[in-house]
Write a protein that holds these residues in place. Structure first.
Motif, PDB file in Angstrom:
ATOM      1  N   ALA A   1      12.409 -56.595  14.574  1.00 17.40           N
ATOM      2  CA  ALA A   1      14.309 -56.833  14.397  1.00 17.40           C
ATOM      3  C   ALA A   1      14.745 -55.927  14.029  1.00 17.40           C
ATOM      4  CB  ALA A   1      14.600 -58.245  13.671  1.00 17.40           C
ATOM      5  N   PHE A   2      14.544 -55.038  13.065  1.00 13.86           N
ATOM      6  CA  PHE A   2      15.120 -53.929  12.405  1.00 13.86           C
ATOM      7  C   PHE A   2      15.166 -52.596  13.176  1.00 13.86           C
ATOM      8  CE2 PHE A   2      12.227 -50.680  10.975  1.00 13.86           C
ATOM      9  CZ  PHE A   2      10.959 -51.161  11.117  1.00 13.86           C
ATOM     10  N   PHE A   3      14.346 -52.456  14.290  1.00 10.41           N
ATOM     11  CA  PHE A   3      13.757 -51.457  14.731  1.00 10.41           C
ATOM     12  C   PHE A   3      14.596 -50.794  15.956  1.00 10.41           C
ATOM     13  CE2 PHE A   3       9.515 -48.773  16.441  1.00 10.41           C
ATOM     14  CZ  PHE A   3       9.843 -48.027  15.457  1.00 10.41           C
ATOM     15  N   THR A   4      15.614 -50.023  15.323  1.00 14.56           N
ATOM     16  CA  THR A   4      16.391 -49.264  16.351  1.00 14.56           C
ATOM     17  C   THR A   4      16.655 -47.978  15.893  1.00 14.56           C
ATOM     18  OG1 THR A   4      18.545 -49.964  15.546  1.00 14.56           O
ATOM     19  CG2 THR A   4      17.728 -51.509  17.370  1.00 14.56           C
ATOM     20  N   ASP A   5      17.229 -47.012  16.786  1.00 16.16           N
ATOM     21  CA  ASP A   5      17.571 -45.746  16.379  1.00 16.16           C
ATOM     22  C   ASP A   5      18.741 -45.842  15.392  1.00 16.16           C
ATOM     23  OD1 ASP A   5      16.228 -44.908  18.651  1.00 16.16           O
ATOM     24  OD2 ASP A   5      17.917 -44.551  19.864  1.00 16.16           O
ATOM     25  N   GLU A   6      19.544 -46.697  15.420  1.00 11.94           N
ATOM     26  CA  GLU A   6      20.658 -46.720  14.432  1.00 11.94           C
ATOM     27  C   GLU A   6      20.115 -47.147  13.073  1.00 11.94           C
ATOM     28  OE1 GLU A   6      20.468 -48.122  17.367  1.00 11.94           O
ATOM     29  OE2 GLU A   6      22.206 -47.168  18.625  1.00 11.94           O
ATOM     30  N   ALA A   7      19.405 -48.120  13.027  1.00 13.14           N
ATOM     31  CA  ALA A   7      18.680 -48.614  11.650  1.00 13.14           C
ATOM     32  C   ALA A   7      17.916 -47.681  10.915  1.00 13.14           C
ATOM     33  CB  ALA A   7      18.084 -50.121  12.123  1.00 13.14           C
ATOM     34  N   VAL A   8      16.951 -47.128  12.032  1.00  9.18           N
ATOM     35  CA  VAL A   8      16.151 -46.247  11.241  1.00  9.18           C
ATOM     36  C   VAL A   8      16.683 -44.895  10.888  1.00  9.18           C
ATOM     37  CG1 VAL A   8      14.140 -44.694  11.896  1.00  9.18           C
ATOM     38  CG2 VAL A   8      14.328 -47.028  12.702  1.00  9.18           C
ATOM     39  N   SER A   9      17.522 -44.452  11.373  1.00 10.53           N
ATOM     40  CA  SER A   9      18.743 -43.362  11.101  1.00 10.53           C
ATOM     41  C   SER A   9      19.253 -43.752   9.599  1.00 10.53           C
ATOM     42  CB  SER A   9      19.708 -43.001  11.946  1.00 10.53           C
ATOM     43  OG  SER A   9      20.517 -42.040  11.536  1.00 10.53           O
ATOM     44  N   ASP A  10      20.064 -44.973   9.693  1.00  9.15           N
ATOM     45  CA  ASP A  10      20.602 -45.301   8.322  1.00  9.15           C
ATOM     46  C   ASP A  10      19.422 -45.365   7.151  1.00  9.15           C
ATOM     47  OD1 ASP A  10      22.908 -45.556   9.682  1.00  9.15           O
ATOM     48  OD2 ASP A  10      22.826 -47.834   9.632  1.00  9.15           O
ATOM     49  N   MET A  11      18.186 -45.896   7.385  1.00 14.84           N
ATOM     50  CA  MET A  11      17.296 -46.180   6.645  1.00 14.84           C
ATOM     51  C   MET A  11      17.107 -44.949   5.760  1.00 14.84           C
ATOM     52  SD  MET A  11      14.773 -48.520   8.638  1.00 14.84           S
ATOM     53  CE  MET A  11      14.338 -50.267   8.014  1.00 14.84           C
ATOM     54  N   ILE A  12      16.765 -43.899   6.701  1.00 14.15           N
ATOM     55  CA  ILE A  12      16.127 -42.568   5.944  1.00 14.15           C
ATOM     56  C   ILE A  12      17.569 -41.992   5.497  1.00 14.15           C
ATOM     57  CG2 ILE A  12      15.545 -40.187   6.858  1.00 14.15           C
ATOM     58  CD1 ILE A  12      13.989 -41.784   9.070  1.00 14.15           C
TER      59      ILE A  12
END
Ligand code: COI
Length: 326
Positions: free
Chosen positions: A294-305
């Motif tokens: 559920a977390f896995f989008t371009d936007e979320a991964v960018s925020d995570m990093i």
């Protein structure tokens, strides 16, 4: 400043490079999850970035000797880090707060897929079976939906649901005044009793542990639809299976499941899974399972990093760190 990032997937590399450059930090990117065997990769790093691999006192102690001052999990949940041990060792622990729309949109998709019996429709279609048997669904807008946990994700789910017109009941230890025009805050017993569909957005805590159990399931409506995009521990899996088999639960959508840690994000093709509950659940036509994506989008991964790097920098520079957990 140097940060060692563990569990770096190929899809994260470009973003690590981008934010590493932007923030002027030296990055050591390790594809494997952290362990005693690769703890030395953090030698000389002030920050360590991880995802879901458990981090215990021994590993924290080793990192301390490497000079690590902060462990930042590129995740919202941080129950995999032994926070008490980190406190004893004087290592700060941080999480990140990526865009809540990512999980909220996935939740709404899962709700619709569950109530429209999409797993059956899609599996049948692949087998060229276009009959209408057992695939009649329901309209979400006619349902009473319960949202348990109205933090950033639960709140966004409520906001997205407004367009469907469903009646929304909500539960949280800290109700939000700004949501009261869209949802009615009630106690948990009212949620169990009155909702056709219940979605969970709580962290893994002692309070949320097995919140869905034999007793609470008994109180729910016959045919209730359950959505869990939060943590596997929210549901007593054995009780859930029994309720699905008996028809008490009409459908479920589960992006998480108890004891998923050794399985999710790995390829088990042609191998025994060794997770019996998962085998039972995933074989049910009315249970939609996804591997904690559920977390896995371009936007979320960018925020995570980005936030994980910025969190390490803020801590090491002695600045206010909005992601530190206390
Ligand atoms: C979190 O951010 O807490 C998640 O659940 C996603 C993570 C397991 C990658």
């Amino acid at each position: 400043m140097k940060i060692t990032a563990y569990s770096c997937r190929p899809d994260e590399l470009a973003m690590f490079e981008k934010f590493g450059k932007e923030c002027g930090v030296q990055l050591v990117l390790v594809p494997e999850g952290p362990s005693m065997e690769n703890a030395h990769m953090a030698e000389g790093s002030q920050g360590v970035s991880i995802i879901t691999t458990p981090v215990d006192e021994q590993l924290l102690g080793r990192w301390k000797r490497c000079g690590v001052q902060i462990v930042s999990s590129r995740t919202v949940g941080y129950e995999h880090v032994d926070k008490d041990a980190a406190d004893r060792l004087g290592i700060a622990v941080a999480n990140v707060s990526y865009t809540p729309n990512t999980v909220a949109e996935y939740t709404v998709m899962a709700m619709l897929m569950a109530v429209r019996r999409m797993k059956t429709i899609m599996t049948r279609f692949l087998g060229q079976d276009y009959s209408l048997l057992d695939i009649r669904g329901r309209e979400l807008g006619r349902m009473t939906v319960g949202v348990v946990g109205t933090g950033r994700i639960g709140e966004t789910v409520i906001r997205l649901l407004r367009g469907f017109g469903c009646r929304i009941l909500a539960y949280d230890l800290k109700p939000k005044t700004e949501l009261k025009e869209f949802a009615e805050y009630v106690d948990l017993d009212t949620i169990w009793r009155e909702c056709d569909l219940i979605t969970f957005h709580t962290p893994a805590t002692k309070k949320s542990y097995h919140m869905v159990n034999r007793d609470t399931l008994e109180k729910m409506r016959d045919g209730v639809v359950l959505i869990n995009m939060a943590r596997g521990t929210v549901m007593d899996t054995a009780a859930l299976i029994q309720a699905l088999e008996g028809g008490k639960v009409g459908a479920a959508a589960l992006d998480v499941v108890e004891n998923e840690g050794k399985i999710y994000y790995k390829d088990f093709k042609y191998q025994p899974l060794g997770h019996h509950d998962m085998a039972i659940l995933s074989a049910m036509p009315n249970v939609l399972m996804t591997p904690h994506t559920a977390f896995f989008t371009d936007e979320a991964v960018s925020d995570m990093i980005e936030y994980s790097i910025r969190s390490c920098i803020a801590h090491v520079n002695g600045e206010e760190n909005p992601w530190r957990v206390w």
